[in-house]
Design an enzyme around this catalytic site. Structure first.
Site, PDB file in Angstrom:
ATOM      1  N   HIS A  24      -6.343 -14.549 -22.401  1.00 33.78           N
ATOM      2  CA  HIS A  24      -6.885 -13.334 -21.799  1.00 33.78           C
ATOM      3  C   HIS A  24      -5.964 -12.940 -20.647  1.00 33.78           C
ATOM      4  O   HIS A  24      -5.552 -13.791 -19.854  1.00 33.78           O
ATOM      5  CB  HIS A  24      -8.302 -13.603 -21.294  1.00 33.78           C
ATOM      6  CG  HIS A  24      -8.837 -12.489 -20.444  1.00 33.78           C
ATOM      7  ND1 HIS A  24      -8.794 -11.175 -20.860  1.00 33.78           N
ATOM      8  CD2 HIS A  24      -9.405 -12.480 -19.208  1.00 33.78           C
ATOM      9  CE1 HIS A  24      -9.317 -10.412 -19.908  1.00 33.78           C
ATOM     10  NE2 HIS A  24      -9.682 -11.167 -18.901  1.00 33.78           N
ATOM     11  N   ASN A  69      -5.777  -5.754 -17.236  1.00 32.50           N
ATOM     12  CA  ASN A  69      -6.882  -6.532 -17.812  1.00 32.50           C
ATOM     13  C   ASN A  69      -7.751  -5.591 -18.651  1.00 32.50           C
ATOM     14  O   ASN A  69      -8.416  -4.709 -18.113  1.00 32.50           O
ATOM     15  CB  ASN A  69      -7.692  -7.152 -16.668  1.00 32.50           C
ATOM     16  CG  ASN A  69      -8.855  -8.007 -17.152  1.00 32.50           C
ATOM     17  OD1 ASN A  69      -9.249  -7.938 -18.314  1.00 32.50           O
ATOM     18  ND2 ASN A  69      -9.409  -8.802 -16.256  1.00 32.50           N
ATOM     19  N   CYS A  77     -15.071 -10.444 -20.668  1.00 32.34           N
ATOM     20  CA  CYS A  77     -13.672 -10.760 -21.004  1.00 32.34           C
ATOM     21  C   CYS A  77     -13.560 -11.876 -22.038  1.00 32.34           C
ATOM     22  O   CYS A  77     -12.525 -12.027 -22.690  1.00 32.34           O
ATOM     23  CB  CYS A  77     -12.892 -11.136 -19.753  1.00 32.34           C
ATOM     24  SG  CYS A  77     -12.843  -9.803 -18.550  1.00 32.34           S
TER      25      CYS A  77
HETATM   26  O1  UT7 Z   1     -11.095 -10.822 -16.416  1.00 30.76           O
HETATM   27  C1  UT7 Z   1     -12.127 -11.528 -15.808  1.00 30.76           C
HETATM   28  C2  UT7 Z   1     -11.626 -12.551 -14.928  1.00 30.76           C
HETATM   29  N1  UT7 Z   1     -11.050 -11.958 -13.736  1.00 30.76           N
HETATM   30  C3  UT7 Z   1     -10.107 -12.592 -13.131  1.00 30.76           C
HETATM   31  O2  UT7 Z   1      -9.674 -13.612 -13.614  1.00 30.76           O
HETATM   32  C4  UT7 Z   1      -9.620 -12.079 -11.791  1.00 30.76           C
HETATM   33  C5  UT7 Z   1      -9.360 -13.246 -10.908  1.00 30.76           C
HETATM   34  N2  UT7 Z   1      -8.913 -12.891  -9.595  1.00 30.76           N
HETATM   35  C6  UT7 Z   1      -7.714 -12.392  -9.305  1.00 30.76           C
HETATM   36  O3  UT7 Z   1      -6.943 -12.112 -10.188  1.00 30.76           O
HETATM   37  C7  UT7 Z   1      -7.320 -12.250  -7.862  1.00 30.76           C
HETATM   38  O4  UT7 Z   1      -8.240 -12.910  -7.041  1.00 30.76           O
HETATM   39  C8  UT7 Z   1      -7.183 -10.772  -7.399  1.00 30.76           C
HETATM   40  C9  UT7 Z   1      -5.962 -10.142  -8.032  1.00 30.76           C
HETATM   41  C10 UT7 Z   1      -8.430  -9.999  -7.781  1.00 30.76           C
HETATM   42  C11 UT7 Z   1      -6.996 -10.704  -5.890  1.00 30.76           C
HETATM   43  O5  UT7 Z   1      -5.882 -11.469  -5.482  1.00 30.76           O
HETATM   44  P1  UT7 Z   1      -6.015 -12.480  -4.255  1.00 30.76           P
HETATM   45  O6  UT7 Z   1      -4.695 -13.041  -4.032  1.00 30.76           O
HETATM   46  O7  UT7 Z   1      -7.143 -13.413  -4.591  1.00 30.76           O
HETATM   47  O8  UT7 Z   1      -6.369 -11.504  -3.071  1.00 30.76           O
HETATM   48  P2  UT7 Z   1      -7.659 -11.451  -2.155  1.00 30.76           P
HETATM   49  O9  UT7 Z   1      -8.805 -10.867  -2.891  1.00 30.76           O
HETATM   50  O10 UT7 Z   1      -7.841 -12.769  -1.499  1.00 30.76           O
HETATM   51  O11 UT7 Z   1      -7.180 -10.404  -1.080  1.00 30.76           O
HETATM   52  C12 UT7 Z   1      -6.038 -10.667  -0.228  1.00 30.76           C
HETATM   53  C13 UT7 Z   1      -5.789  -9.428   0.627  1.00 30.76           C
HETATM   54  C14 UT7 Z   1      -7.041  -8.909   1.312  1.00 30.76           C
HETATM   55  O12 UT7 Z   1      -6.654  -8.437   2.600  1.00 30.76           O
HETATM   56  P3  UT7 Z   1      -6.947  -9.319   3.912  1.00 30.76           P
HETATM   57  O13 UT7 Z   1      -8.435  -9.508   3.916  1.00 30.76           O
HETATM   58  O14 UT7 Z   1      -6.194 -10.596   3.704  1.00 30.76           O
HETATM   59  O15 UT7 Z   1      -6.413  -8.454   5.012  1.00 30.76           O
HETATM   60  C15 UT7 Z   1      -7.448  -7.736   0.462  1.00 30.76           C
HETATM   61  O16 UT7 Z   1      -8.145  -6.760   1.183  1.00 30.76           O
HETATM   62  O17 UT7 Z   1      -5.305  -8.365  -0.200  1.00 30.76           O
HETATM   63  C16 UT7 Z   1      -6.094  -7.194   0.029  1.00 30.76           C
HETATM   64  N3  UT7 Z   1      -6.160  -6.419  -1.183  1.00 30.76           N
HETATM   65  C17 UT7 Z   1      -5.248  -5.475  -1.507  1.00 30.76           C
HETATM   66  N4  UT7 Z   1      -4.170  -5.021  -0.850  1.00 30.76           N
HETATM   67  C18 UT7 Z   1      -3.443  -4.050  -1.448  1.00 30.76           C
HETATM   68  C19 UT7 Z   1      -7.061  -6.512  -2.199  1.00 30.76           C
HETATM   69  N5  UT7 Z   1      -6.776  -5.619  -3.164  1.00 30.76           N
HETATM   70  C20 UT7 Z   1      -5.650  -4.982  -2.750  1.00 30.76           C
HETATM   71  C21 UT7 Z   1      -4.869  -3.959  -3.327  1.00 30.76           C
HETATM   72  N6  UT7 Z   1      -3.773  -3.534  -2.656  1.00 30.76           N
HETATM   73  N7  UT7 Z   1      -5.131  -3.411  -4.526  1.00 30.76           N
END
Ligand code: UT7
Length: 320
Positions: free
Chosen positions: A247, A277, A114
């Site tokens: 980005h 992204n 990225c």
């Molecule tokens: O481009 C390179 C750099 N990349 C980035 O900068 C990405 C950085 N990270 C992020 O943008 C975020 O961390 C994400 C968007 C990937 C995830 O968001 P988050 O608020 O950090 O969520 P999380 O991974 O902590 O997950 C929270 C909950 C989990 O459920 P439980 O364990 O709390 O029950 C996940 O299983 O959300 C769940 N979850 C989803 N639910 C519905 C994860 N993906 C999804 C989904 N739909 N697509």
């Protein structure tokens, strides 16, 4: 005389097919509400079989050349950032060269995921100022849809395909051009964002794997630091900046970074809602959109920043 890399034009290209969050929710256990709230993404563009990283890159490059008013034959350097090349080799940059009908020039790819566009921009800027070339195409192009695990809801909803390009020319012109660039990498964090394949290990292309929450934490800290470093390098402060072209990974990262630096959120170009992204393509895609809709004007001070797998991160400041 101070020779700088001056932006002469920009262009971008997106696949024909738009995929909404609702459409994805029919395939994996997710919802429009979750995706919008956690990321700001509403849709993404996904390449069909006829659309490749090189075809999107070529379309973006053609538009950038047209905007610059330059003939392709005047380009003597192509630096293309991608993590999804058409093939392992030859470099996708050489395919773009062939598509544009350029008989001879320097052409190679840069891999920094990225952050790829910032790495490519920095390399091209150094080569232009060093006299290796006079006119460069700097391209970010990706087809991440081909390396996504479409059963992993934690990653497949986040990415899209596309390409963006800018034309740079070495010139001494009213303080215009790239004023400073800063790049970083921290390979000890490889395991936070990687592809679980590759020709010399698994013999497969592999799929993207990410520990999103940890990447998020690193992103906000690293981006704020590198932006501060870059502005200081150019002798500027946040108040001097007209536009931030970040980005586009997550709307929450954009907000948090702007807040940390005291940057007005209305100065941040946001396209993550439409493009998702697109890795190395996201910065030039956003830049081109803001130039074409009249937000970024000649003379504006623009800062670009990105962070991605590696981990890698970087920033650049330029007067447009
Ligand atoms: O481009 C390179 C750099 N990349 C980035 O900068 C990405 C950085 N990270 C992020 O943008 C975020 O961390 C994400 C968007 C990937 C995830 O968001 P988050 O608020 O950090 O969520 P999380 O991974 O902590 O997950 C929270 C909950 C989990 O459920 P439980 O364990 O709390 O029950 C996940 O299983 O959300 C769940 N979850 C989803 N639910 C519905 C994860 N993906 C999804 C989904 N739909 N697509």
């Amino acid at each position: 005389m101070t020779l700088r890399s001056v932006v002469r034009g920009s262009g971008s290209a997106l696949p024909k097919r738009v995929v909404s969050n609702a459409e994805l929710a029919e395939q994996v256990d997710t919802s429009d509400e979750w995706i919008v709230e956690r990321t700001g993404i509403r849709q993404r563009y996904i390449a069909d079989d006829s659309e490749t990283t090189s075809s999107l890159a070529t379309d973006a490059a053609r538009r950038a050349l047209e905007a610059a008013g330059f003939d392709a034959s005047s380009i003597d350097l192509i630096v293309l950032a991608t993590a999804t090349p058409d093939q392992t080799f030859p470099a996708t940059a050489t395919k773009v060269q062939a598509n544009l009908g350029i008989a001879d020039c320097i052409a190679f790819d840069v891999a920094a995921v990225c952050t790829g566009f910032l790495y490519a921009l920095t390399v091209a800027d150094s080569m232009l100022r060093g006299g290796n070339a006079k006119r460069a195409l700097v391209i970010g192009a990706e087809t991440f849809s081909r390396i996504l695990d479409w059963e992993d809801r934690g990653t497949c909803v986040l990415f899209g395909d596309g390409a963006g390009a800018i034309v740079l020319e070495a010139a001494d012109e009213d303080g215009k051009g790239i004023l400073d660039t800063r790049l970083h990498a921290a390979g000890q964090h490889n395991e936070l964002l990687y592809v679980d394949g590759g020709p010399s290990t698994t013999k497969t292309v592999g799929h993207l794997r990410m520990r999103g929450r940890e990447v998020f934490r690193h992103a906000v800290v690293n981006l704020a630091e590198v932006l501060t470093e870059t502005l200081e390098g150019a002798g500027l402060t946040a108040a001097d900046i007209d536009w931030v072209v970040p980005h586009q990974a997550n709307a929450r990262i954009l907000d948090a970074t702007a807040k940390k630096l005291g940057l007005d959120p209305s100065k941040v170009v946001v396209t993550v809602d439409k493009h998702a992204n697109t890795s190395a393509a996201s910065v030039p895609l956003a830049f081109d959109e803001a130039v074409r809709d009249g937000r970024i004007k000649p003379g504006d001070m623009v800062v670009m920043e990105a962070m991605g797998g590696g981990l890698t991160w970087g920033a650049a400041v330029l007067r447009y």
